[in-house]
Scaffold this active site. Sequence first.
Site, PDB file in Angstrom:
ATOM      1  N   ASP A 113     -29.477   8.221 -28.788  1.00  0.00           N
ATOM      2  CA  ASP A 113     -29.616   9.653 -29.004  1.00  0.00           C
ATOM      3  C   ASP A 113     -28.183  10.163 -29.234  1.00  0.00           C
ATOM      4  O   ASP A 113     -27.214   9.475 -28.880  1.00  0.00           O
ATOM      5  CB  ASP A 113     -30.230  10.269 -27.742  1.00  0.00           C
ATOM      6  CG  ASP A 113     -30.285  11.766 -27.792  1.00  0.00           C
ATOM      7  OD1 ASP A 113     -30.764  12.307 -28.794  1.00  0.00           O
ATOM      8  OD2 ASP A 113     -29.832  12.396 -26.810  1.00  0.00           O
ATOM      9  N   LEU A 114     -28.023  11.325 -29.820  1.00  0.00           N
ATOM     10  CA  LEU A 114     -26.660  11.824 -30.074  1.00  0.00           C
ATOM     11  C   LEU A 114     -26.229  12.854 -29.029  1.00  0.00           C
ATOM     12  O   LEU A 114     -25.352  12.590 -28.207  1.00  0.00           O
ATOM     13  CB  LEU A 114     -26.587  12.418 -31.492  1.00  0.00           C
ATOM     14  CG  LEU A 114     -25.268  13.078 -31.871  1.00  0.00           C
ATOM     15  CD1 LEU A 114     -24.119  12.087 -31.850  1.00  0.00           C
ATOM     16  CD2 LEU A 114     -25.381  13.716 -33.255  1.00  0.00           C
ATOM     17  N   ASP A 115     -26.903  13.988 -29.069  1.00  0.00           N
ATOM     18  CA  ASP A 115     -26.494  15.094 -28.213  1.00  0.00           C
ATOM     19  C   ASP A 115     -26.824  14.777 -26.755  1.00  0.00           C
ATOM     20  O   ASP A 115     -27.988  14.602 -26.414  1.00  0.00           O
ATOM     21  CB  ASP A 115     -27.225  16.358 -28.684  1.00  0.00           C
ATOM     22  CG  ASP A 115     -26.948  17.547 -27.810  1.00  0.00           C
ATOM     23  OD1 ASP A 115     -25.904  17.555 -27.143  1.00  0.00           O
ATOM     24  OD2 ASP A 115     -27.770  18.468 -27.792  1.00  0.00           O
ATOM     25  N   THR A 158     -22.838  18.211 -27.410  1.00  0.00           N
ATOM     26  CA  THR A 158     -22.970  19.381 -28.278  1.00  0.00           C
ATOM     27  C   THR A 158     -23.983  20.377 -27.721  1.00  0.00           C
ATOM     28  O   THR A 158     -24.136  21.470 -28.273  1.00  0.00           O
ATOM     29  CB  THR A 158     -23.375  18.963 -29.710  1.00  0.00           C
ATOM     30  OG1 THR A 158     -24.273  17.875 -29.619  1.00  0.00           O
ATOM     31  CG2 THR A 158     -22.170  18.567 -30.534  1.00  0.00           C
ATOM     32  N   LYS A 166     -33.554  20.555 -25.063  1.00  0.00           N
ATOM     33  CA  LYS A 166     -32.816  19.325 -25.334  1.00  0.00           C
ATOM     34  C   LYS A 166     -33.707  18.300 -26.030  1.00  0.00           C
ATOM     35  O   LYS A 166     -34.816  18.025 -25.571  1.00  0.00           O
ATOM     36  CB  LYS A 166     -32.227  18.757 -24.044  1.00  0.00           C
ATOM     37  CG  LYS A 166     -31.103  19.627 -23.529  1.00  0.00           C
ATOM     38  CD  LYS A 166     -30.337  18.975 -22.403  1.00  0.00           C
ATOM     39  CE  LYS A 166     -29.150  19.863 -22.024  1.00  0.00           C
ATOM     40  NZ  LYS A 166     -28.473  19.369 -20.830  1.00  0.00           N
ATOM     41  N   SER A 174     -31.524  10.633 -33.424  1.00  0.00           N
ATOM     42  CA  SER A 174     -31.293  12.006 -32.952  1.00  0.00           C
ATOM     43  C   SER A 174     -32.235  12.963 -33.662  1.00  0.00           C
ATOM     44  O   SER A 174     -32.594  12.744 -34.819  1.00  0.00           O
ATOM     45  CB  SER A 174     -29.842  12.401 -33.249  1.00  0.00           C
ATOM     46  OG  SER A 174     -29.660  13.798 -33.105  1.00  0.00           O
ATOM     47  N   ALA A 175     -32.589  14.046 -32.967  1.00  0.00           N
ATOM     48  CA  ALA A 175     -33.406  15.097 -33.595  1.00  0.00           C
ATOM     49  C   ALA A 175     -32.557  15.993 -34.479  1.00  0.00           C
ATOM     50  O   ALA A 175     -33.076  16.875 -35.149  1.00  0.00           O
ATOM     51  CB  ALA A 175     -34.066  15.927 -32.506  1.00  0.00           C
ATOM     52  N   LYS A 195     -39.375  14.413 -31.327  1.00  0.00           N
ATOM     53  CA  LYS A 195     -39.558  14.017 -29.923  1.00  0.00           C
ATOM     54  C   LYS A 195     -40.345  15.125 -29.227  1.00  0.00           C
ATOM     55  O   LYS A 195     -40.108  16.294 -29.543  1.00  0.00           O
ATOM     56  CB  LYS A 195     -38.183  13.853 -29.237  1.00  0.00           C
ATOM     57  CG  LYS A 195     -37.285  12.824 -29.924  1.00  0.00           C
ATOM     58  CD  LYS A 195     -35.851  12.883 -29.362  1.00  0.00           C
ATOM     59  CE  LYS A 195     -34.912  12.043 -30.208  1.00  0.00           C
ATOM     60  NZ  LYS A 195     -33.508  12.092 -29.775  1.00  0.00           N
ATOM     61  N   GLU A 199     -31.167   7.807 -23.880  1.00  0.00           N
ATOM     62  CA  GLU A 199     -31.568   9.219 -23.992  1.00  0.00           C
ATOM     63  C   GLU A 199     -31.111  10.043 -22.794  1.00  0.00           C
ATOM     64  O   GLU A 199     -31.000   9.519 -21.691  1.00  0.00           O
ATOM     65  CB  GLU A 199     -33.106   9.313 -24.033  1.00  0.00           C
ATOM     66  CG  GLU A 199     -33.707   9.481 -25.391  1.00  0.00           C
ATOM     67  CD  GLU A 199     -33.408  10.838 -26.045  1.00  0.00           C
ATOM     68  OE1 GLU A 199     -32.906  11.749 -25.358  1.00  0.00           O
ATOM     69  OE2 GLU A 199     -33.666  10.973 -27.249  1.00  0.00           O
ATOM     70  N   ASP A 200     -30.908  11.340 -23.031  1.00  0.00           N
ATOM     71  CA  ASP A 200     -30.569  12.242 -21.919  1.00  0.00           C
ATOM     72  C   ASP A 200     -31.641  13.306 -21.701  1.00  0.00           C
ATOM     73  O   ASP A 200     -31.490  14.155 -20.819  1.00  0.00           O
ATOM     74  CB  ASP A 200     -29.245  12.971 -22.195  1.00  0.00           C
ATOM     75  CG  ASP A 200     -29.409  13.997 -23.300  1.00  0.00           C
ATOM     76  OD1 ASP A 200     -29.934  13.630 -24.369  1.00  0.00           O
ATOM     77  OD2 ASP A 200     -29.040  15.168 -23.092  1.00  0.00           O
TER      78      ASP A 200
HETATM   79  P1  B16 Z   1     -30.028  20.442 -35.268  1.00  0.00           P
HETATM   80  P2  B16 Z   1     -30.483  14.949 -29.894  1.00  0.00           P
HETATM   81  C1  B16 Z   1     -31.049  17.471 -30.558  1.00  0.00           C
HETATM   82  O1  B16 Z   1     -30.166  16.385 -30.573  1.00  0.00           O
HETATM   83  C2  B16 Z   1     -30.568  18.497 -29.550  1.00  0.00           C
HETATM   84  O2  B16 Z   1     -30.654  17.981 -28.230  1.00  0.00           O
HETATM   85  C3  B16 Z   1     -31.441  19.731 -29.646  1.00  0.00           C
HETATM   86  O3  B16 Z   1     -30.973  20.704 -28.735  1.00  0.00           O
HETATM   87  C4  B16 Z   1     -31.386  20.255 -31.079  1.00  0.00           C
HETATM   88  O4  B16 Z   1     -32.231  21.396 -31.224  1.00  0.00           O
HETATM   89  C5  B16 Z   1     -31.850  19.158 -32.033  1.00  0.00           C
HETATM   90  O5  B16 Z   1     -31.011  18.027 -31.881  1.00  0.00           O
HETATM   91  C6  B16 Z   1     -31.803  19.593 -33.494  1.00  0.00           C
HETATM   92  O6  B16 Z   1     -30.471  19.768 -33.872  1.00  0.00           O
HETATM   93  O7  B16 Z   1     -30.291  21.894 -35.163  1.00  0.00           O
HETATM   94  O8  B16 Z   1     -28.553  20.072 -35.327  1.00  0.00           O
HETATM   95  O9  B16 Z   1     -30.827  19.774 -36.358  1.00  0.00           O
HETATM   96  O10 B16 Z   1     -30.382  15.169 -28.421  1.00  0.00           O
HETATM   97  O11 B16 Z   1     -31.859  14.494 -30.356  1.00  0.00           O
HETATM   98  O12 B16 Z   1     -29.358  14.115 -30.451  1.00  0.00           O
HETATM   99 MG    MG Z   2     -30.093  14.344 -26.402  1.00  0.00          MG
END
Ligand code: B16
Ligand code: MG
Length: 211
Positions: free
Chosen positions: A10-12, A18, A46, A117-118, A148, A172-173
Amino acid sequence: MRTTKAVVFDLDGVITDTAKYHYLAWKNMADKLGIQIDESFNEQLKGVSRIDSLKRILAHGNKLDAYSPEEIERLANEKNEEYKVLIEDVTAADLLPGIEAFLQELKAASIKMAIGSASKNAPMILEKLGILDYFEYIVDVNHIVNGKPAPDIFLDAIQGLGVKASEAVGIEDAEAGIEALQKAQISSIGIGVIGDTTLPSTAELNISLLS
Ligand code: B16
Ligand code: MG
């Protein structure tokens, strides 16, 4: 002999934090819409996609029906423009503890790596962090229908790497992310969240955790 051939990150919240910038941008948007959100509400966002995050905020303020799909799209874009300004100065110094050493360890052991990542901003953020080249595959969520906690992002990641679910581990977090990994039948390492293996922080990541 190790059975793990691949790690999906996962990224964030796993590679960099972030989440604080997502929160700031959502908080400003919610204020404009007259909706109160706080950091504990933010936990629910998240791992959740941009559009679904906005829908959750609107639902929280009992305003989901007040906006058309076009307006929701416009508001989500507006939030993203502010988010992109907030992450402009992200550099390698923003990597979470132990991440670069872990990536090096996996690379040396020829373990494949992907990003699940999402975030649609994932490639740009990885570039800013200086770690883009470690990843053989980055899930493009523009082509994923169900975010997710559906398993789709992680199933796409293992397909992209050419490995089976039983050969992969996901990190994942977020609860939504752990649920997605469970549904994809990929074993999980939870960072500050309960997974098959649970760690308090990324500093504890190391190759000996992989079966
Ligand atoms: P974006 P992850 C997710 O990242 C974030 O946790 C979530 O808060 C955010 O809304 C989502 O990415 C979409 O991000 O607006 O940059 O497309 O935790 O899946 O890496
Ligand atoms: Mg995350």
